[in-house]
Design an enzyme around this catalytic site. Structure first.
Site, PDB file in Angstrom:
ATOM      1  CG  ASP A 181      -1.929  -1.119   1.085  1.00 21.33           C
ATOM      2  OD1 ASP A 181      -2.044  -1.632   0.262  1.00 21.33           O
ATOM      3  OD2 ASP A 181      -2.644  -1.160   2.226  1.00 21.33           O
ATOM      4  CD  GLU A 240       6.699  -1.176  -2.954  1.00 20.90           C
ATOM      5  OE1 GLU A 240       7.853  -1.404  -3.288  1.00 20.90           O
ATOM      6  OE2 GLU A 240       5.895  -2.204  -2.919  1.00 20.90           O
ATOM      7  CG  LEU A 289     -14.847  27.026  12.349  1.00 16.73           C
ATOM      8  CD1 LEU A 289     -13.699  27.219  13.263  1.00 16.73           C
ATOM      9  CD2 LEU A 289     -15.925  27.397  13.117  1.00 16.73           C
ATOM     10  CE  LYS A 302      -9.596  27.825  11.646  1.00 17.12           C
ATOM     11  NZ  LYS A 302      -9.057  26.708  11.166  1.00 17.12           N
ATOM     12  NE  ARG A 353     -14.445  20.143   5.924  1.00 22.19           N
ATOM     13  CZ  ARG A 353     -15.386  20.773   5.082  1.00 22.19           C
ATOM     14  NH1 ARG A 353     -16.434  20.807   5.531  1.00 22.19           N
ATOM     15  NH2 ARG A 353     -14.927  21.387   4.100  1.00 22.19           N
ATOM     16  CD  GLU A 384      -8.614  20.720  13.275  1.00 18.69           C
ATOM     17  OE1 GLU A 384      -9.624  20.650  13.244  1.00 18.69           O
ATOM     18  OE2 GLU A 384      -7.665  21.385  12.422  1.00 18.69           O
ATOM     19  CE  LYS A 404      -7.815  30.998   8.646  1.00 17.18           C
ATOM     20  NZ  LYS A 404      -6.961  29.973   8.019  1.00 17.18           N
TER      21      LYS A 404
HETATM   22  S1  IVH Z   1     -15.301  23.670  15.135  1.00 13.07           S
HETATM   23  C1  IVH Z   1     -18.865  23.686  12.338  1.00 13.07           C
HETATM   24  N1  IVH Z   1     -13.280  24.377  16.489  1.00 13.07           N
HETATM   25  O1  IVH Z   1     -10.945  24.521  11.560  1.00 13.07           O
HETATM   26  C2  IVH Z   1     -17.633  24.189  13.244  1.00 13.07           C
HETATM   27  N2  IVH Z   1     -13.025  23.731  14.367  1.00 13.07           N
HETATM   28  O2  IVH Z   1     -12.124  26.075   9.367  1.00 13.07           O
HETATM   29  C3  IVH Z   1     -16.494  23.472  12.535  1.00 13.07           C
HETATM   30  N3  IVH Z   1     -10.681  23.658  13.594  1.00 13.07           N
HETATM   31  O3  IVH Z   1     -12.615  22.087   9.689  1.00 13.07           O
HETATM   32  C4  IVH Z   1     -15.566  22.621  13.594  1.00 13.07           C
HETATM   33  N4  IVH Z   1      -9.896  24.280  15.793  1.00 13.07           N
HETATM   34  O4  IVH Z   1     -10.791  21.479  11.034  1.00 13.07           O
HETATM   35  C5  IVH Z   1     -13.725  23.970  15.278  1.00 13.07           C
HETATM   36  N5  IVH Z   1     -11.439  24.610  18.002  1.00 13.07           N
HETATM   37  C6  IVH Z   1     -11.920  24.355  16.840  1.00 13.07           C
HETATM   38  C7  IVH Z   1     -11.017  24.142  15.856  1.00 13.07           C
HETATM   39  C8  IVH Z   1     -11.493  23.971  14.573  1.00 13.07           C
HETATM   40  C9  IVH Z   1      -9.317  23.938  14.530  1.00 13.07           C
HETATM   41  C10 IVH Z   1     -10.780  23.350  12.170  1.00 13.07           C
HETATM   42  C11 IVH Z   1     -11.518  22.185  11.817  1.00 13.07           C
HETATM   43  C12 IVH Z   1     -12.479  22.961  10.901  1.00 13.07           C
HETATM   44  C13 IVH Z   1     -11.875  24.021  10.257  1.00 13.07           C
HETATM   45  C14 IVH Z   1     -12.843  25.115   9.960  1.00 13.07           C
END
Ligand code: IVH
Length: 376
Positions: free
Chosen positions: A36, A38, A86, A118, A139, A175, A316
Site C-alpha cells: 500500500d 508503494e 468555519l 484554532k 471531513r 482535530e 485568524k
Molecule cells: S469547530 C462547525 N473548533 O477548523 C464548526 N474547528 O475552518 C467546525 N478547527 O474543519 C469545527 N480548531 O478542522 C472547530 N476549536 C476548533 C477548531 C476547529 C481547528 C478546524 C477544523 C475545521 C476548520 C474550519
C-alpha cells in the site's frame, strides 16, 4: 521503493498505465502486487506530475477517481450530520461584526462566547456506538468522509471505549494534528529520503491520515484534540462545559488555559492577544482562535450559511511576516564563542513590534538562501 523520475509525457503515460494496473490488481483481483505504501507513493508521484504539467493529464488517469476531498483506497461513509467549516475573520472589526450579527439574529444581547484555539490540523469525526469506538471519518466533502479508522487507532489517546454514562450513538468532532517537534522530524526524514517536505503540519496530518499503511501512520505520532459533538447531549447546554464532558468520556481535550468564556469583544480580543503571545512556545501549530456561541441551544436557532455555521467564527492571526531591506550583515559572537550572522534591517513593524535585526543562523543557511546585502 520505486525509483524513477518523470521527465517527459511519455514517462507520465507509463506511470498512468502502471497505477491503473495496480488498481486492477487491488480492486478487481484483490491481489495487490505492491505494498500500500508503494502504491501511495506512485499515486502521489502521478498527482505531482499532473500538478506540474496539467497539459499532460489524460482523462483516464487513475488520479481522477479521487473525488473532491474523498480518496480511493478508503471506504466512504456519510456523516450523521454534515461536517461544516468555519468562516474566517482577520480583524477586530470583523469579529465585532460577527457579534453584532449573532445578537441581531437572536434578537438579544448579553450572549456568552466560548473561546478555543484554532488548531492547525485536519478535522475528524469519531463514531461511538454503545460506548465503543466504531469508526473515524475525515471531513471529506462535508457529507461523506473517508474511513480512516485504522490510522486513527494508532493514536493512543483515542479511547476504544468511552467511560461513564454515554449516549447510545454519538459522533465526536475534533482535530488530528502533529506536534511541531514531530512535524520537523518528519520533514527532516523526508528530505533525507529525497522527498518533498510537507508545507505545514496541517498537510502532514491530513496526508498521514490518508496513508494506506497504518504502520507508517503509527510512526507519524499523530495527536488528537476534541471540541465538538454532532448532536445535543442530555443536560449539556454549554460549549465550554462540553470539553469537561468529553474529558469525562476519556477523550483528549484542550488544556484549561486554552479555553475561556467571554462576554464581549474586549474579552475576546484579550484572549486572542494572550494566545498570540504564547503561540511560538506552544508545542503545536495554531492559526488563530475560534469564537463560538456558548449556549448550545442557540446553535440550531442560528443555523448555517452554505458551508459554515452562524454560531461560530475563526479569528485568524495575521501572518507574522513583513518585507524589508537588509542594510548590512554583521557577525555576533555569543558567550559560548559561537558566531552568528545577523541581518541589520531597515526597521519594520511586525506583530506590534519594530524589528531591526534578524538572525541568519549560519553560513550554510546564508548560502542556501543566497542572502546578500541589499536584498529584500
Ligand atoms: S469547530 C462547525 N473548533 O477548523 C464548526 N474547528 O475552518 C467546525 N478547527 O474543519 C469545527 N480548531 O478542522 C472547530 N476549536 C476548533 C477548531 C476547529 C481547528 C478546524 C477544523 C475545521 C476548520 C474550519
Amino acid at each position: 521503493m520505486p525509483s524513477f523520475q518523470i521527465k517527459s509525457k511519455n514517462d507520465y503515460l507509463k506511470l498512468v498505465d502502471e497505477v491503473s494496473e495496480h488498481d486492477k490488481h487491488y480492486y478487481e483481483e484483490c491481489r495487490p502486487l505492491i505494498s500500500d505504501y508503494e502504491y501511495d507513493f506512485l499515486l502521489k508521484e502521478l498527482e505531482r506530475a499532473e500538478k506540474e504539467h496539467p497539459e499532460w493529464k489524460v482523462a483516464y488517469s487513475p488520479s481522477s477517481r479521487v473525488g473532491e476531498g474523498v480518496s480511493k483506497g478508503f471506504e466512504q461513509f456519510a456523516h450523521e450530520r454534515p461536517m461544516l467549516s468555519l468562516a474566517n475573520t482577520y480583524s477586530e472589526e470583523e469579529v465585532a461584526d460577527f457579534l453584532k450579527r449573532v445578537e441581531k439574529l437572536l434578537g438579544k444581547t448579553g450572549i456568552v462566547y466560548c473561546l478555543e484555539l484554532k488548531m492547525d490540523g485536519t478535522a475528524i469525526s469519531l463514531r461511538y456506538e454503545k460506548g465503543l469506538f466504531v469508526r473515524a471519518l475525515t471531513r471529506g466533502n462535508g457529507k461523506i468522509g473517508d474511513d480512516v479508522t485504522s490510522n486513527i487507532k494508532t493514536i493512543k489517546r483515542v479511547p476504544l471505549r468511552l467511560a461513564g454514562a454515554f449516549p447510545e450513538t454519538i459522533e465526536i468532532r475534533g482535530e488530528v494534528f502533529l506536534a511541531k517537534k514531530n512535524f520537523q522530524q518528519l520533514n527532516r526524514q523526508k528530505e533525507e529520503e529525497g522527498e518533498e517536505p510537507w508545507a505545514n503540519p496541517r498537510n502532514a496530518a491530513a496526508g498521514s491520515l490518508k496513508l494506506l499503511d497504518s504502520k507508517e501512520a503509527a510512526r507519524r505520532k499523530l495527536e488528537l484534540v476534541c471540541y465538538g459533538l454532532d448532536r445535543e447531549e442530555k443536560e449539556l447546554f454549554s460549549q465550554f462545559q462540553m470539553h469537561q464532558r468529553l474529558k469525562k468520556w476519556g477523550l483528549p481535550v484542550a488544556a484549561k488555559e486554552h479555553l475561556a468564556q467571554a462576554a464581549n469583544l474586549k474579552e475576546i480580543m484579550a484572549f486572542a492577544d494572550k494566545i498570540q503571545k504564547q503561540r511560538e512556545e506552544l508545542p503545536f501549530e495554531i492559526d488563530g482562535i475560534v469564537v463560538k456561541v456558548d449556549d448550545l441551544r442557540l446553535h440550531e436557532q442560528l443555523g448555517a450559511t452554505g458551508k459554515s455555521p452562524r454560531f461560530a467564527v475563526a479569528y485568524k492571526f495575521a501572518p507574522e511576516r513583513a518585507e524589508t531591506k537588509i542594510n548590512q550583515i554583521s557577525l555576533e559572537v555569543g558567550c559560548t564563542g559561537v558566531i552568528t550572522p545577523v541581518a541589520e534591517l531597515e526597521p519594520v513593524l511586525l506583530s506590534g513590534s519594530t524589528i531591526a535585526r534578524a538572525t541568519l543562523h549560519n553560513q550554510d543557511e546564508i548560502e542556501r538562501k543566497d542572502i546578500r546585502v541589499g536584498d529584500f
